[in-house]
Design a protein around this motif. Sequence first.
Motif, PDB file in Angstrom:
ATOM      1  N   GLU A  47       0.838  -1.193   0.000  1.00 45.30           N
ATOM      2  CA  GLU A  47       0.000   0.000   0.000  1.00 45.30           C
ATOM      3  C   GLU A  47       0.876   1.247   0.000  1.00 45.30           C
ATOM      4  N   ALA A  48       0.427   2.285  -0.704  1.00 43.89           N
ATOM      5  CA  ALA A  48       1.161   3.549  -0.762  1.00 43.89           C
ATOM      6  C   ALA A  48       1.351   4.137   0.637  1.00 43.89           C
ATOM      7  N   SER A  49       0.342   3.997   1.503  1.00 42.48           N
ATOM      8  CA  SER A  49       0.433   4.557   2.857  1.00 42.48           C
ATOM      9  C   SER A  49       1.521   3.852   3.673  1.00 42.48           C
ATOM     10  N   ASN A  50       1.653   2.543   3.477  1.00 38.13           N
ATOM     11  CA  ASN A  50       2.682   1.776   4.177  1.00 38.13           C
ATOM     12  C   ASN A  50       4.067   2.206   3.700  1.00 38.13           C
ATOM     13  N   LEU A  51       4.223   2.334   2.377  1.00 37.47           N
ATOM     14  CA  LEU A  51       5.515   2.762   1.831  1.00 37.47           C
ATOM     15  C   LEU A  51       5.855   4.159   2.342  1.00 37.47           C
ATOM     16  N   SER A  52       4.886   5.040   2.323  1.00 41.09           N
ATOM     17  CA  SER A  52       5.081   6.414   2.771  1.00 41.09           C
ATOM     18  C   SER A  52       5.574   6.449   4.220  1.00 41.09           C
ATOM     19  N   GLN A  53       4.966   5.615   5.053  1.00 36.62           N
ATOM     20  CA  GLN A  53       5.344   5.515   6.470  1.00 36.62           C
ATOM     21  C   GLN A  53       6.799   5.048   6.611  1.00 36.62           C
ATOM     22  N   GLN A  54       7.177   4.019   5.856  1.00 38.52           N
ATOM     23  CA  GLN A  54       8.525   3.460   5.953  1.00 38.52           C
ATOM     24  C   GLN A  54       9.565   4.439   5.397  1.00 38.52           C
ATOM     25  N   LEU A  55       9.222   5.135   4.322  1.00 36.47           N
ATOM     26  CA  LEU A  55      10.133   6.137   3.761  1.00 36.47           C
ATOM     27  C   LEU A  55      10.334   7.290   4.744  1.00 36.47           C
ATOM     28  N   ALA A  56       9.274   7.657   5.460  1.00 31.87           N
ATOM     29  CA  ALA A  56       9.370   8.733   6.450  1.00 31.87           C
ATOM     30  C   ALA A  56      10.339   8.356   7.566  1.00 31.87           C
ATOM     31  N   VAL A  57      10.304   7.107   7.999  1.00 29.36           N
ATOM     32  CA  VAL A  57      11.225   6.629   9.042  1.00 29.36           C
ATOM     33  C   VAL A  57      12.669   6.736   8.544  1.00 29.36           C
ATOM     34  N   LEU A  58      12.911   6.268   7.316  1.00 34.19           N
ATOM     35  CA  LEU A  58      14.255   6.315   6.737  1.00 34.19           C
ATOM     36  C   LEU A  58      14.721   7.758   6.526  1.00 34.19           C
ATOM     37  N   ARG A  59      13.790   8.624   6.138  1.00 32.65           N
ATOM     38  CA  ARG A  59      14.125  10.031   5.902  1.00 32.65           C
ATOM     39  C   ARG A  59      14.465  10.736   7.213  1.00 32.65           C
ATOM     40  N   ARG A  60      13.640  10.505   8.244  1.00 34.68           N
ATOM     41  CA  ARG A  60      13.899  11.127   9.560  1.00 34.68           C
ATOM     42  C   ARG A  60      15.250  10.695  10.120  1.00 34.68           C
ATOM     43  N   ALA A  61      15.633   9.449   9.849  1.00 37.94           N
ATOM     44  CA  ALA A  61      16.917   8.931  10.335  1.00 37.94           C
ATOM     45  C   ALA A  61      18.087   9.423   9.474  1.00 37.94           C
ATOM     46  N   GLY A  62      17.774  10.073   8.352  1.00 36.48           N
ATOM     47  CA  GLY A  62      18.831  10.585   7.476  1.00 36.48           C
ATOM     48  C   GLY A  62      19.455   9.532   6.580  1.00 36.48           C
ATOM     49  N   ILE A  63      18.786   8.375   6.442  1.00 36.42           N
ATOM     50  CA  ILE A  63      19.335   7.275   5.648  1.00 36.42           C
ATOM     51  C   ILE A  63      19.019   7.454   4.161  1.00 36.42           C
ATOM     52  N   VAL A  64      17.873   8.103   3.884  1.00 39.63           N
ATOM     53  CA  VAL A  64      17.523   8.435   2.503  1.00 39.63           C
ATOM     54  C   VAL A  64      17.204   9.922   2.406  1.00 39.63           C
ATOM     55  N   ASN A  65      17.315  10.445   1.189  1.00 38.29           N
ATOM     56  CA  ASN A  65      16.939  11.833   0.893  1.00 38.29           C
ATOM     57  C   ASN A  65      15.802  11.807  -0.104  1.00 38.29           C
ATOM     58  N   ALA A  66      14.932  12.800   0.000  1.00 35.64           N
ATOM     59  CA  ALA A  66      13.839  12.937  -0.966  1.00 35.64           C
ATOM     60  C   ALA A  66      14.006  14.259  -1.697  1.00 35.64           C
ATOM     61  N   THR A  67      13.851  14.219  -3.015  1.00 38.05           N
ATOM     62  CA  THR A  67      13.858  15.456  -3.796  1.00 38.05           C
ATOM     63  C   THR A  67      12.600  15.461  -4.652  1.00 38.05           C
ATOM     64  N   ARG A  68      12.078  16.647  -4.883  1.00 36.04           N
ATOM     65  CA  ARG A  68      10.863  16.776  -5.677  1.00 36.04           C
ATOM     66  C   ARG A  68      11.235  17.193  -7.087  1.00 36.04           C
TER      67      ARG A  68
END
Length: 113
Positions: A47-68
């Motif tokens: 589910e998109a909501s599940n992925l979004s949640q997991q990406l947020a965890v990785l982003r908050r930890a600084g493990i991944v970056n998001a660019t628009r």
Amino acid sequence: MTMTVPLYQAKAEFFRTLGHPVRIRVLELLRRGPLPVRDLLVELDIEASNLSQQLAVLRRAGIVNATRDGATVVYALSTPDVADLMVAARRILADLLAGQGELVAELRAETHG
């Protein structure tokens, strides 16, 4: 007064952040390079909501970056060291499983011997 976290505690927290199958899968996919969310969704089949949640965890930890990029959000590993860690984990697991395979073979030999 700021309290500094001992390195071992920070490492434990880091590994806890990695301790989810979807997060590990995301990092494995991003090893090959940055990907838009839609591509991650196709690969992961969740589910998109599940992925979004997991990406947020990785982003908050600084493990991944998001660019628009327009309406598209593209994720990337924050450092190549994360990719190296995924490769190292794979090697360690392969060694552990090989060791278990040898143990199983020995046990079978004893049982049938």
